[in-house]
Every structure is written in structure tokens, then in C-alpha cells.
Design an enzyme around this catalytic site. Structure first.
Site, short mmCIF file in Angstrom:
data_model
loop_
_atom_site.label_atom_id
_atom_site.label_comp_id
_atom_site.label_asym_id
_atom_site.label_seq_id
_atom_site.Cartn_x
_atom_site.Cartn_y
_atom_site.Cartn_z
N LYS A 118 30.97 -30.53 -13.11
CA LYS A 118 31.84 -31.67 -12.79
C LYS A 118 31.38 -32.28 -11.49
O LYS A 118 30.75 -31.60 -10.67
CB LYS A 118 33.29 -31.18 -12.63
CG LYS A 118 34.32 -32.27 -12.77
CD LYS A 118 34.68 -32.51 -14.23
CE LYS A 118 35.70 -33.61 -14.39
NZ LYS A 118 36.21 -33.71 -15.76
P1 NAD Z 1 41.81 -43.13 -16.37
O1 NAD Z 1 41.35 -43.42 -15.01
O2 NAD Z 1 41.32 -43.94 -17.51
O3 NAD Z 1 43.42 -43.20 -16.41
C1 NAD Z 1 44.23 -42.49 -15.54
C2 NAD Z 1 45.67 -42.92 -15.75
O4 NAD Z 1 46.52 -42.11 -14.92
C3 NAD Z 1 45.95 -44.36 -15.35
O5 NAD Z 1 46.84 -44.95 -16.26
C4 NAD Z 1 46.63 -44.22 -13.98
O6 NAD Z 1 47.49 -45.31 -13.69
C5 NAD Z 1 47.40 -42.93 -14.18
N1 NAD Z 1 47.75 -42.30 -12.92
C6 NAD Z 1 46.97 -42.11 -11.83
N2 NAD Z 1 47.66 -41.50 -10.85
C7 NAD Z 1 48.91 -41.31 -11.33
C8 NAD Z 1 50.09 -40.73 -10.80
N3 NAD Z 1 50.11 -40.24 -9.55
N4 NAD Z 1 51.20 -40.68 -11.58
C9 NAD Z 1 51.19 -41.18 -12.83
N5 NAD Z 1 50.10 -41.75 -13.39
C10 NAD Z 1 48.97 -41.80 -12.66
O7 NAD Z 1 41.53 -41.58 -16.62
P2 NAD Z 1 41.30 -40.81 -17.99
O8 NAD Z 1 39.86 -40.83 -18.31
O9 NAD Z 1 42.30 -41.28 -18.99
O10 NAD Z 1 41.66 -39.31 -17.55
C11 NAD Z 1 43.01 -38.85 -17.45
C12 NAD Z 1 43.00 -37.32 -17.40
O11 NAD Z 1 42.37 -36.84 -18.57
C13 NAD Z 1 42.24 -36.70 -16.24
O12 NAD Z 1 42.87 -35.49 -15.89
C14 NAD Z 1 40.88 -36.40 -16.84
O13 NAD Z 1 40.22 -35.37 -16.16
C15 NAD Z 1 41.29 -35.99 -18.21
N6 NAD Z 1 40.23 -36.09 -19.23
C16 NAD Z 1 39.61 -37.26 -19.50
C17 NAD Z 1 38.63 -37.32 -20.48
C18 NAD Z 1 37.97 -38.60 -20.88
O14 NAD Z 1 37.20 -38.58 -21.85
N7 NAD Z 1 38.24 -39.70 -20.23
C19 NAD Z 1 38.27 -36.15 -21.17
C20 NAD Z 1 38.93 -34.96 -20.88
C21 NAD Z 1 39.92 -34.94 -19.90
#
Ligand code: NAD
Length: 428
Positions: A118
Site C-alpha cells: 500500500k
Molecule cells: P473515494 O475517495 O472514491 O470516496 C471516499 C468517500 O468517503 C467520499 O464520498 C467521501 O466524501 C467520503 N468520506 C471521506 N471522509 C469522510 C468522513 N470523515 N465521513 C464520512 N464520509 C467521508 O474512495 P473509495 O475508493 O470509494 O474508497 C473508500 C474506502 O474503500 C476506503 O477505505 C478504501 O481503502 C476502500 N477500498 C477501495 C477500493 C477501490 O477499489 N476504490 C477497493 C478496496 C477498498
């Protein structure tokens, strides 16, 4: 015989319950189930490689700014490192270490041939111009260029990074190398060797395991009330797929606020609204509720899909859902996990629930190597098959040992990783 120096380096010690401390607790819980392989368990409590880099860039106003960047390769026994890159002002080494470790577990749980890694930069990308963001990305890529590569460690998007950031990373790596190298990152634009289906893959995986769990627990998805935290890549797709299956998404929270609509929120319209306005707040027809009230919302399924450590001892007792599907990485603290378990709330842990993204990343990497691209139907069908099979194994191990789905996933994954470690042996 001389004393074996085996104490943990200071940066690996969990003196406070940060994300790395949580991972260490999870390893401790699973160790009794590892049998003979437990002699190798210390491998998991020490990342293989940690790189901390200074990322200096010229800002648009002519000044020079420095950002701190990390790339951690937790384990590469089963294959090259694999895991996203996060741009966030609060990123810490402990967080990146934990996220890299969860990638090792996740990749082993769905049995794709990757280790765990990561990366992250302590930067608020919203404060940067597009040019500054590109320069941060390219300098960071050059700095970690020493240890990444298609057969070494393959970054991907995570919080606040996207296809464009991956395109810059790939281009920077290729320029430095002097040859094309599409397989160095996944989550790229389709035009540059990206895979169809990758954008939706994590949310689709969240939905697939949700379907499986609902079927096993007699929860009817049609009409089920869903609350989603985070409307980004993961949350928006999961919300859309649940809504398409007839569920009612009654509450959504993002960094800007929380909205509630008992009759069900029109998800495609909300996604459009958030895209234009930067947040879900102000969505017509929904009422704004206090941030903390999100955890009291009457719902059947709760999907944390934002950041880690959101479900804590302070709110776990108030959660009404029967099913929690961890779209985010590490959204539930161990204390909260226990509270939910005692209350009979079924938690589908991150290490299996959000593994859809890395599964299609694996497909992307394979397609890049062969320069032969699959159809979206093929990709989605393979994704669903892998997620279902992985879920079935986890369910079976949980029943066999009478443990939570999280511990069951760790049992399967740790056995695979440590078996690979044992077979490879130690060199020299
Ligand atoms: P992203 O940046 O696309 O979206 C993040 C979302 O979380 C946004 O809507 C943002 O407004 C919201 N957010 C941020 N801080 C916040 C808070 N304090 N309270 C409430 N909402 C909040 O990110 P993503 O890619 O959707 O990733 C989200 C989670 O999923 C992370 O933990 C990431 O590690 C995990 N994840 C993502 C992927 C992927 O393929 N994108 C894969 C596995 C895990």
C-alpha cells in the site's frame, strides 16, 4: 548459543491502537488456528519493506512544497506486492502498514497471486491545482520507482486517487524505464490498458457478498433498508446495485454531511448531485441529519465505505442493521467488532467484502501481460464467481471453528501466506 534479537523495531510496536495495532490484534486472534504454520506467524507482524520518501514539488505560486510519501510492501510470499495509493492529509505510516497487511490477507483470501502492499502521500489533494497534483504524483512515482514494477509491486487507486492519477503513475514509470509498462499499475483508463469493469468492481463485490450473506440469513434484499457511508468509488456503486436489486437506500453520509429519506434515495440522481455540488448535502427531497445520527438510522444493511475506524465502541451499540458490509478498509475497531458480534449483527469483513477491486485489478494485470482484453460480461462473471467461492469458503470455516467471518477469512488467508512462506524457505 547467542541471544536471538527478535524484538520488534520501534515503528512496529503497537503502543496505541492505531490501524497497525488493530492488525496485530487480528493476527493474535487467528494464531491459535494456524497449527504448525504458527511458527511462521511473526512474518505477518513485520512488513517486508517500508519506504518513506520526501516528495518536493514546485507549487503554482513559485514556492517549493514538501510532502511525505510511503510505500509499504507487507508480504510478497505469494506474488508481487499489490495495493492502492491514498492521497490524504491524515495518512500515517501506521495506517499504510495496516492497509498493506490487509492487502496481503485480502489477496490470499480471494486466492489471487499477489502479496500485499500500500502507498500514500500526506497531502490534501483538494488544496492542489491539477498541475500540482500531477507533479506530486509523478515525483512520488519516481521516488518509489525503485521498488515498484509489474513483477515487483503494482499500485492502484484508493482514497482520492483515480484513473488519471494511475495514468500519470504509469507514464512516469514508463518514461523513467524507457519502455512501455502498462502492467505497473491497475485501475488505469481503458485507453491505456485498463480493464472494463474495474471502476465498478469493488462495489460489485460488496453487493455480491451482501447477496450471499442475505441468502444465508433469510434477509430479503427487495425492500431492505440500506445506509451507506461514503459515496465515492465503492459506496456509490454498492448503493446503486442494492437500489437496482430493490433495496431502499435510506441514508447516505459523505465528508460534507448526512442525508436521510425513509422512502429511499434516488441513487443515480444523488451521485449526479454529489458530482456537481461536491457533497450529498442539499439533495432535494432528503433531510439533512446530524453526522452522529447516521449510526442510529433504522436500517437492515449498513455499508461503511469511507475511511477506517468509523464503527467504534461509542456507536456499535446503537447500530440497528442486521448486516454490516465493510466496503472500506478497517472501518470497525476490534472493540466494536466484539459488540456487534455479541449483539448478533453479522459483519462481512473488509478483507473479503471489498476484495472485488483487487480481483478485477488482477484481471487487468493479466490482460496487460497478454495484451488481450476481455469483455465486461466475462469480467463480471469471473468476478462474481471468485467472490462467491471465496465467501463460501469463509462461511464454511466460520461454521467449522465457530468464529466470526473476519477470523475465518484470516484463517484461510494466513494459512495460504504462511504455507507459501514455508515452501519458499528463508534465503540465504
Ligand atoms: P473515494 O475517495 O472514491 O470516496 C471516499 C468517500 O468517503 C467520499 O464520498 C467521501 O466524501 C467520503 N468520506 C471521506 N471522509 C469522510 C468522513 N470523515 N465521513 C464520512 N464520509 C467521508 O474512495 P473509495 O475508493 O470509494 O474508497 C473508500 C474506502 O474503500 C476506503 O477505505 C478504501 O481503502 C476502500 N477500498 C477501495 C477500493 C477501490 O477499489 N476504490 C477497493 C478496496 C477498498
Amino acid at each position: 548459543m547467542s541471544q536471538i534479537p527478535n524484538s520488534l523495531p520501534s515503528y512496529l510496536q503497537a503502543d496505541q491502537l492505531g490501524p497497525w495495532g488493530i492488525f496485530l490484534q487480528q493476527v493474535e486472534r487467528v494464531t491459535p488456528y494456524l497449527g504448525e504454520l504458527s511458527r511462521w506467524v511473526d512474518t505477518l507482524t513485520r512488513p517486508k519493506r517500508i519506504l518513506i520518501v520526501d516528495v518536493p514539488i514546485h507549487m503554482d505560486d513559485g514556492s517549493v512544497a514538501h510532502f511525505e510519501g510511503y510505500r509499504v510492501q507487507h508480504n510478497t510470499s505469494r506474488g508481487p506486492g499489490k495495493g492502492g495509493v491514498r492521497f490524504h492529509q491524515d495518512v500515517t505510516l501506521s495506517e499504510v502498514m495496516a492497509l498493506s497487511a490487509w492487502m496481503s490477507i485480502k489477496n490470499a483470501a480471494v486466492n489471487v497471486p499477489f502479496g500485499g502492499a500500500k502507498g500514500g502521500i500526506r497531502v490534501d489533494p483538494r488544496q492542489l491545482s491539477r498541475g500540482e497534483l500531477e507533479r506530486v504524483t509523478r515525483r512520488y512515482t519516481s521516488e518509489i520507482g525503485l521498488i515498484i514494477g509489474p513483477t515487483k509491486d503494482i499500485p492502484a487507486p484508493d482514497v482520492n486517487t483515480n484513473e488519471q492519477v494511475m495514468a500519470w503513475m504509469m507514464d512516469t514509470y514508463a518514461m523513467n524505464l524507457g519502455e512501455n509498462s502498462t502492467g505497473v499499475v491497475t485501475g488505469k483508463p481503458i485507453e491505456l490498458g485498463g480493464s472494463l469493469g474495474r471502476r465498478d468492481a469493488t462495489g460489485r463485490g460488496v453487493f455480491t457478498v451482501g447477496q450471499e450473506a442475505a441468502a444465508r440469513t433469510g434477509l430479503e434484499l427487495k425492500g431492505a433498508r440500506v445506509a451507506v457511508q461514503g459515496l465515492g468509488n465503492v459506496g456509490s456503486v454498492a448503493a446503486r446495485l442494492f437500489a437496482e436489486a430493490g433495496s431502499r437506500v435510506v441514508a447516505v453520509q459523505d465528508h460534507g454531511g448526512t442525508i436521510y429519506q425513509g422512502a429511499g434515495i434516488d441513487i443515480p440522481a444523488l451521485i449526479e448531485h454529489a458530482r456537481h455540488n461536491g457533497s450529498v448535502l442539499g439533495f432535494p427531497g432528503a433531510e439533512a441529519i446530524a453526522k452522529d445520527s447516521f449510526w442510529d438510522v433504522d436500517c437492515d444493511i449498513l455499508i461503511p465505505a469511507a475511511l477506517e475506524q468509523q464503527i467504534t465502541a461509542a456507536n456499535a451499540g446503537r447500530i440497528k442493521a442486521r448486516l454490516v458490509i465493510e466496503g472500506a478498509n478497517g472501518p470497525t475497531t476490534p472493540e466494536a467488532d466484539d459488540i456487534l458480534h455479541q449483539r448478533g449483527v453479522l459483519v462481512l469483513p473488509d478483507v473479503i467484502a471489498n476484495a472485488g477491486g483487487v480481483t478485477v485489478s488482477y484481471f487487468e494485470w493479466v490482460q496487460d501481460f497478454s495484451s488481450f482484453f476481455w469483455t465486461e460480461e466475462e469480467i463480471n462473471a469471473r468476478l462474481v464467481r471468485i467472490m462467491r467461492e471465496a465467501f463460501a469458503s469463509v462461511w464454511q470455516v466460520a461454521e467449522q471453528h465457530q468464529v466470526s467471518l473476519r477470523t475465518a477469512t484470516f484463517i484461510i488467508a494466513c494459512q495460504r501466506i504462511l504455507r507459501a512462506r514455508e515452501l519458499r524457505g528463508l534465503y540465504p
